[in-house]
Design a protein around this motif. Structure first.
Motif, PDB file in Angstrom:
ATOM      1  N   SER A 120     -32.036 -11.217  -7.792  1.00  0.00           N
ATOM      2  CA  SER A 120     -31.973 -10.408  -6.575  1.00  0.00           C
ATOM      3  C   SER A 120     -32.906  -9.202  -6.684  1.00  0.00           C
ATOM      4  O   SER A 120     -33.593  -8.848  -5.723  1.00  0.00           O
ATOM      5  CB  SER A 120     -30.547  -9.942  -6.314  1.00  0.00           C
ATOM      6  OG  SER A 120     -29.713 -11.043  -6.078  1.00  0.00           O
ATOM      7  N   PHE A 178     -28.415 -15.000  -5.748  1.00  0.00           N
ATOM      8  CA  PHE A 178     -27.088 -14.427  -5.513  1.00  0.00           C
ATOM      9  C   PHE A 178     -26.035 -15.523  -5.409  1.00  0.00           C
ATOM     10  O   PHE A 178     -24.933 -15.405  -5.969  1.00  0.00           O
ATOM     11  CB  PHE A 178     -27.103 -13.576  -4.239  1.00  0.00           C
ATOM     12  CG  PHE A 178     -25.778 -12.974  -3.887  1.00  0.00           C
ATOM     13  CD1 PHE A 178     -25.225 -11.991  -4.677  1.00  0.00           C
ATOM     14  CD2 PHE A 178     -25.091 -13.399  -2.761  1.00  0.00           C
ATOM     15  CE1 PHE A 178     -23.999 -11.434  -4.357  1.00  0.00           C
ATOM     16  CE2 PHE A 178     -23.881 -12.853  -2.435  1.00  0.00           C
ATOM     17  CZ  PHE A 178     -23.322 -11.860  -3.228  1.00  0.00           C
ATOM     18  N   GLU A 230     -37.197 -13.225   0.283  1.00  0.00           N
ATOM     19  CA  GLU A 230     -35.786 -12.887   0.451  1.00  0.00           C
ATOM     20  C   GLU A 230     -34.899 -14.102   0.217  1.00  0.00           C
ATOM     21  O   GLU A 230     -33.784 -13.971  -0.283  1.00  0.00           O
ATOM     22  CB  GLU A 230     -35.553 -12.314   1.845  1.00  0.00           C
ATOM     23  CG  GLU A 230     -34.233 -11.626   2.009  1.00  0.00           C
ATOM     24  CD  GLU A 230     -34.076 -10.413   1.119  1.00  0.00           C
ATOM     25  OE1 GLU A 230     -32.925 -10.171   0.683  1.00  0.00           O
ATOM     26  OE2 GLU A 230     -35.059  -9.722   0.847  1.00  0.00           O
ATOM     27  N   GLY A 251     -33.992 -14.406  -3.371  1.00  0.00           N
ATOM     28  CA  GLY A 251     -32.929 -13.475  -3.739  1.00  0.00           C
ATOM     29  C   GLY A 251     -31.561 -13.973  -3.310  1.00  0.00           C
ATOM     30  O   GLY A 251     -30.582 -13.843  -4.050  1.00  0.00           O
TER      31      GLY A 251
END
Length: 78
Positions: A21, A68, A61, A64
């Motif tokens: 992340s 997660f 993104e 990330g």
């Protein structure tokens, strides 16, 4: 004792996956910084490159978000 070692391994793996992340955040910053540098050098071409900017931001993104999710799966998978 063995259950505690398994839990320890889960949390270590989740922590390592969560590093993704932070790396994704650095990637988003890198994409935005390079776009801004290019837009300042050639402002007339900046309008045609915004779609490429948003695609790059979305890919960075997404990595990330995937890291997660892997961290969550490692922590709460039985």
């Amino acid at each position: 004792m063995e259950g505690e070692i398994a839990n320890l391994g889960q949390f270590i793996g989740a922590g390592l996956a969560a590093i993704g992340s932070g790396v994704a955040a650095m990637g988003v910053g890198n994409v935005a910084a390079n776009f801004l540098a290019g837009a300042l050098r050639n402002p007339s071409a900046a309008a045609s490159q915004t779609a490429t900017l948003f695609i790059g931001l979305a890919f960075a993104e997404a990595l990330g978000i995937f890291s997660f999710l892997v961290a969550l799966l490692l922590m709460f998978a039985v």
